[in-house]
Design a protein around this motif. Sequence first.
Motif, PDB file in Angstrom:
ATOM      1  N   UNK A   5      -3.122   7.866  10.219  1.00  0.00           N
ATOM      2  CA  UNK A   5      -3.012   9.115   9.473  1.00  0.00           C
ATOM      3  C   UNK A   5      -3.300   8.840   8.005  1.00  0.00           C
ATOM      4  N   UNK A   6      -4.310   9.514   7.502  1.00  0.00           N
ATOM      5  CA  UNK A   6      -4.756   9.311   6.118  1.00  0.00           C
ATOM      6  C   UNK A   6      -4.224  10.416   5.220  1.00  0.00           C
ATOM      7  N   UNK A   7      -4.122  10.085   3.956  1.00  0.00           N
ATOM      8  CA  UNK A   7      -3.744  11.086   2.959  1.00  0.00           C
ATOM      9  C   UNK A   7      -4.274  10.642   1.602  1.00  0.00           C
ATOM     10  N   UNK A   8      -4.338  11.591   0.670  1.00  0.00           N
ATOM     11  CA  UNK A   8      -4.664  11.248  -0.698  1.00  0.00           C
ATOM     12  C   UNK A   8      -6.039  11.673  -1.186  1.00  0.00           C
ATOM     13  N   UNK A   9      -6.851  12.249  -0.344  1.00  0.00           N
ATOM     14  CA  UNK A   9      -8.159  12.698  -0.806  1.00  0.00           C
ATOM     15  C   UNK A   9      -8.039  13.924  -1.684  1.00  0.00           C
ATOM     16  N   UNK A  10      -9.178  14.352  -2.241  1.00  0.00           N
ATOM     17  CA  UNK A  10      -9.157  15.545  -3.065  1.00  0.00           C
ATOM     18  C   UNK A  10     -10.342  15.624  -3.995  1.00  0.00           C
ATOM     19  N   UNK A  11     -10.240  16.508  -4.970  1.00  0.00           N
ATOM     20  CA  UNK A  11     -11.293  16.741  -5.953  1.00  0.00           C
ATOM     21  C   UNK A  11     -10.870  16.134  -7.280  1.00  0.00           C
ATOM     22  N   UNK A  12     -11.760  15.380  -7.895  1.00  0.00           N
ATOM     23  CA  UNK A  12     -11.464  14.729  -9.164  1.00  0.00           C
ATOM     24  C   UNK A  12     -12.727  14.717 -10.018  1.00  0.00           C
ATOM     25  N   UNK A  13     -12.563  14.688 -11.313  1.00  0.00           N
ATOM     26  CA  UNK A  13     -13.698  14.623 -12.212  1.00  0.00           C
ATOM     27  C   UNK A  13     -14.210  13.192 -12.349  1.00  0.00           C
ATOM     28  N   UNK A  14     -15.442  13.057 -12.784  1.00  0.00           N
ATOM     29  CA  UNK A  14     -16.017  11.739 -13.037  1.00  0.00           C
ATOM     30  C   UNK A  14     -15.108  10.952 -13.977  1.00  0.00           C
ATOM     31  N   UNK A  15     -14.874   9.703 -13.593  1.00  0.00           N
ATOM     32  CA  UNK A  15     -13.992   8.846 -14.381  1.00  0.00           C
ATOM     33  C   UNK A  15     -12.541   8.891 -13.962  1.00  0.00           C
ATOM     34  N   UNK A  16     -12.217   9.807 -13.076  1.00  0.00           N
ATOM     35  CA  UNK A  16     -10.838   9.953 -12.632  1.00  0.00           C
ATOM     36  C   UNK A  16     -10.460   8.956 -11.556  1.00  0.00           C
ATOM     37  N   UNK A  17      -9.231   9.109 -11.060  1.00  0.00           N
ATOM     38  CA  UNK A  17      -8.694   8.182 -10.060  1.00  0.00           C
ATOM     39  C   UNK A  17      -8.079   8.942  -8.901  1.00  0.00           C
ATOM     40  N   UNK A  18      -8.102   8.299  -7.760  1.00  0.00           N
ATOM     41  CA  UNK A  18      -7.421   8.787  -6.571  1.00  0.00           C
ATOM     42  C   UNK A  18      -6.878   7.588  -5.808  1.00  0.00           C
ATOM     43  N   UNK A  19      -5.818   7.829  -5.052  1.00  0.00           N
ATOM     44  CA  UNK A  19      -5.262   6.777  -4.202  1.00  0.00           C
ATOM     45  C   UNK A  19      -5.176   7.296  -2.780  1.00  0.00           C
ATOM     46  N   UNK A  20      -5.844   6.603  -1.888  1.00  0.00           N
ATOM     47  CA  UNK A  20      -5.802   6.952  -0.468  1.00  0.00           C
ATOM     48  C   UNK A  20      -4.769   6.079   0.238  1.00  0.00           C
ATOM     49  N   UNK A  21      -4.123   6.664   1.224  1.00  0.00           N
ATOM     50  CA  UNK A  21      -3.173   5.930   2.060  1.00  0.00           C
ATOM     51  C   UNK A  21      -3.516   6.155   3.519  1.00  0.00           C
ATOM     52  N   UNK A  22      -3.217   5.168   4.344  1.00  0.00           N
ATOM     53  CA  UNK A  22      -3.438   5.285   5.778  1.00  0.00           C
ATOM     54  C   UNK A  22      -2.329   4.532   6.497  1.00  0.00           C
ATOM     55  N   UNK A  23      -1.564   5.262   7.285  1.00  0.00           N
ATOM     56  CA  UNK A  23      -0.446   4.662   8.011  1.00  0.00           C
ATOM     57  C   UNK A  23      -0.747   4.630   9.499  1.00  0.00           C
ATOM     58  N   UNK A  24      -0.530   3.476  10.099  1.00  0.00           N
ATOM     59  CA  UNK A  24      -0.722   3.312  11.538  1.00  0.00           C
ATOM     60  C   UNK A  24       0.616   3.468  12.252  1.00  0.00           C
ATOM     61  N   UNK A  25       0.583   4.190  13.357  1.00  0.00           N
ATOM     62  CA  UNK A  25       1.802   4.370  14.150  1.00  0.00           C
ATOM     63  C   UNK A  25       1.467   4.245  15.630  1.00  0.00           C
ATOM     64  N   UNK A  26       2.507   3.990  16.435  1.00  0.00           N
ATOM     65  CA  UNK A  26       2.307   3.839  17.863  1.00  0.00           C
ATOM     66  C   UNK A  26       2.823   2.501  18.339  1.00  0.00           C
ATOM     67  N   UNK A  27       2.420   2.105  19.542  1.00  0.00           N
ATOM     68  CA  UNK A  27       2.885   0.856  20.127  1.00  0.00           C
ATOM     69  C   UNK A  27       1.769  -0.182  20.069  1.00  0.00           C
ATOM     70  N   UNK A  28       2.011  -1.250  19.351  1.00  0.00           N
ATOM     71  CA  UNK A  28       1.040  -2.328  19.272  1.00  0.00           C
ATOM     72  C   UNK A  28       1.735  -3.594  18.832  1.00  0.00           C
ATOM     73  N   UNK A  29       1.038  -4.711  18.992  1.00  0.00           N
ATOM     74  CA  UNK A  29       1.620  -5.998  18.632  1.00  0.00           C
ATOM     75  C   UNK A  29       1.444  -6.292  17.149  1.00  0.00           C
ATOM     76  N   UNK A  30       0.226  -6.102  16.666  1.00  0.00           N
ATOM     77  CA  UNK A  30      -0.073  -6.390  15.259  1.00  0.00           C
ATOM     78  C   UNK A  30      -1.378  -5.708  14.874  1.00  0.00           C
ATOM     79  N   UNK A  31      -1.670  -5.769  13.600  1.00  0.00           N
ATOM     80  CA  UNK A  31      -2.934  -5.231  13.085  1.00  0.00           C
ATOM     81  C   UNK A  31      -3.657  -6.350  12.355  1.00  0.00           C
ATOM     82  N   UNK A  32      -4.875  -6.613  12.739  1.00  0.00           N
ATOM     83  CA  UNK A  32      -5.653  -7.639  12.062  1.00  0.00           C
ATOM     84  C   UNK A  32      -6.215  -7.076  10.760  1.00  0.00           C
ATOM     85  N   UNK A  33      -7.448  -6.615  10.799  1.00  0.00           N
ATOM     86  CA  UNK A  33      -8.098  -6.098   9.601  1.00  0.00           C
ATOM     87  C   UNK A  33      -7.871  -4.591   9.485  1.00  0.00           C
ATOM     88  N   UNK A  34      -7.606  -4.148   8.283  1.00  0.00           N
ATOM     89  CA  UNK A  34      -7.576  -2.718   7.971  1.00  0.00           C
ATOM     90  C   UNK A  34      -8.615  -2.461   6.890  1.00  0.00           C
TER      91      UNK A  34
END
Length: 120
Positions: A5-34
């Motif tokens: 599940x991702x969050x943090x996108x949006x509209x920003x002006x040139x030179x601005x900043x944004x921070x995206x987040x992505x959370x993994x959920x469910x049943x698994x052993x581990x996560x290698x590369x994200x």
Amino acid sequence: QVQLVESGGGLVQTGGSLRLSCAASGFFFSINVMGWYRQAPGKQRELVAAITSGGITNYADSVKGRFTISRDNAKNTVYLQMNSLKPEDTAVYYCNAEVVTGTFRAYDYWGQGTQVTVSS
């Protein structure tokens, strides 16, 4: 079943900043590369940045020095801090994770995508 599940996108002006987040959920052993990929209209999906469970990072040349990828293994979450944004960064950003199941098989999962728009 694994969900990203991702969050943090949006509209920003040139030179601005944004921070995206992505959370993994469910049943698994581990996560290698994200990682984060992006796809602009009429273009192929491309890798933006990736990070291993040990913290080794890889960036596309176009974002080096402006974007920073990080992850919180305890929260199964990956972040993308985007600074000095340019109009050419406009795209749908997708989270990706290589998830290891309880049977020790690895599968790729994708988030639903979040729009990032940089206005000039």
